[in-house]
Design an enzyme around this catalytic site. Structure first.
Site, PDB file in Angstrom:
ATOM      1  N   HIS A   1      41.076  40.136  38.597  1.00 47.20           N
ATOM      2  CA  HIS A   1      40.931  38.774  38.062  1.00 47.20           C
ATOM      3  C   HIS A   1      39.561  38.205  38.449  1.00 47.20           C
ATOM      4  O   HIS A   1      38.824  37.687  37.595  1.00 47.20           O
ATOM      5  CB  HIS A   1      42.055  37.897  38.632  1.00 47.20           C
ATOM      6  CG  HIS A   1      41.969  36.452  38.236  1.00 47.20           C
ATOM      7  ND1 HIS A   1      42.825  35.886  37.318  1.00 47.20           N
ATOM      8  CD2 HIS A   1      41.141  35.441  38.639  1.00 47.20           C
ATOM      9  CE1 HIS A   1      42.522  34.609  37.161  1.00 47.20           C
ATOM     10  NE2 HIS A   1      41.497  34.314  37.960  1.00 47.20           N
ATOM     11  N   GLU A   2      39.235  38.309  39.731  1.00 47.40           N
ATOM     12  CA  GLU A   2      37.960  37.766  40.196  1.00 47.40           C
ATOM     13  C   GLU A   2      36.767  38.553  39.644  1.00 47.40           C
ATOM     14  O   GLU A   2      35.736  37.976  39.280  1.00 47.40           O
ATOM     15  CB  GLU A   2      37.921  37.741  41.727  1.00 47.40           C
ATOM     16  CG  GLU A   2      38.959  36.827  42.364  1.00 47.40           C
ATOM     17  CD  GLU A   2      38.819  35.376  41.932  1.00 47.40           C
ATOM     18  OE1 GLU A   2      37.705  34.962  41.565  1.00 47.40           O
ATOM     19  OE2 GLU A   2      39.836  34.657  41.955  1.00 47.40           O
TER      20      GLU A   2
ATOM     21  N   HIS B   1      35.882  37.490  36.155  1.00 46.74           N
ATOM     22  CA  HIS B   1      35.013  36.304  36.155  1.00 46.74           C
ATOM     23  C   HIS B   1      33.568  36.703  36.421  1.00 46.74           C
ATOM     24  O   HIS B   1      32.647  36.243  35.745  1.00 46.74           O
ATOM     25  CB  HIS B   1      35.462  35.317  37.245  1.00 46.74           C
ATOM     26  CG  HIS B   1      36.748  34.600  36.961  1.00 46.74           C
ATOM     27  ND1 HIS B   1      37.056  34.070  35.732  1.00 46.74           N
ATOM     28  CD2 HIS B   1      37.798  34.300  37.774  1.00 46.74           C
ATOM     29  CE1 HIS B   1      38.231  33.476  35.790  1.00 46.74           C
ATOM     30  NE2 HIS B   1      38.709  33.605  37.013  1.00 46.74           N
TER      31      HIS B   1
END
Length: 206
Positions: free
Chosen positions: A64-65, A68
């Site tokens: 998820h990170e 980004h």
């Protein structure tokens, strides 16, 4: 794609801390073993639960990170993950208390970016969790086994992360997407919330 030593350390610490927190949260009997020696859970069981948590919650968080970061860099941003050590400690303590509050940190990026680009950077994280949940789903159908445990928890964690992060509140991804485009927000928010509800009420528990 470059990673500083500081960023690698923060990613590793956050991954390990979340592995512990989610293992304790999904396996309450492990809490008794931690708080009361001789609580009926072997060290092997804890290591197994920790490993499953790292492969599901940990991987879901990391990707998820990184989604980004990759999207931000794609738009010419300078982006790095920074762990919030106080919140990581709170995640472990809250899991010991029987509930879980996990806000391990965030990817911070700087540079010239349009509202659309910021919206797409935010959207990349939840969409990655949706894709991961879909990848774990076939494993969840295997049935009672380590593979089934990994699949079931992988579906739960990733769909819940997607739904939570798409909430239009404060610093969450959904709020950034909503500020860019209401239509895109609704198109992403509705399925993410439905998948989160599916994870809560339908997917087998870890």
């Amino acid at each position: 794609m470059k990673f500083s030593a500081h960023e690698v350390r923060d990613l590793l610490v956050a991954w390990l801390a979340l592995g512990v927190a989610f293992a304790l949260f999904f396996r309450p009997e492990l809490v008794r073993a931690v708080l009361q020696p001789g609580g009926g859970v072997s060290s092997g069981e804890f290591v197994g639960a920790f490993g499953v948590s790292l492969l599901t919650a940990g991987v879901g968080f990391l990707l998820h990170e990184l989604a980004h970061k990759v999207t931000a860099v794609r738009f010419g941003q300078v982006a790095e993950f920074r762990a919030d050590y106080g919140m990581l400690f709170l995640a472990v303590v809250s899991a010991l208390a029987g509930f879980l509050f996990a806000a391990p940190g965030a990817v911070y990026h700087r540079g010239m970016a349009t509202e659309r680009e910021n919206g797409l950077i935010a959207l990349a994280g939840p969409l990655t969790n949706v894709a991961l949940g879909a990848l774990f789903f076939p494993l969840a159908l295997v049935g009672p086994s380590i593979v089934g445990d990994i699949g079931g928890l992988g579906v739960q964690i990733n769909f819940l992360l997607a739904g939570f992060n798409m909430l239009p509140w404060g610093p969450l991804d959904g709020n950034t997407v909503r500020k860019w485009s209401t239509a895109v927000f609704v198109a992403a928010f509705v399925p993410c919330v439905l998948l989160a509800l599916f994870a809560l009420f339908v997917t087998p528990s870890f």
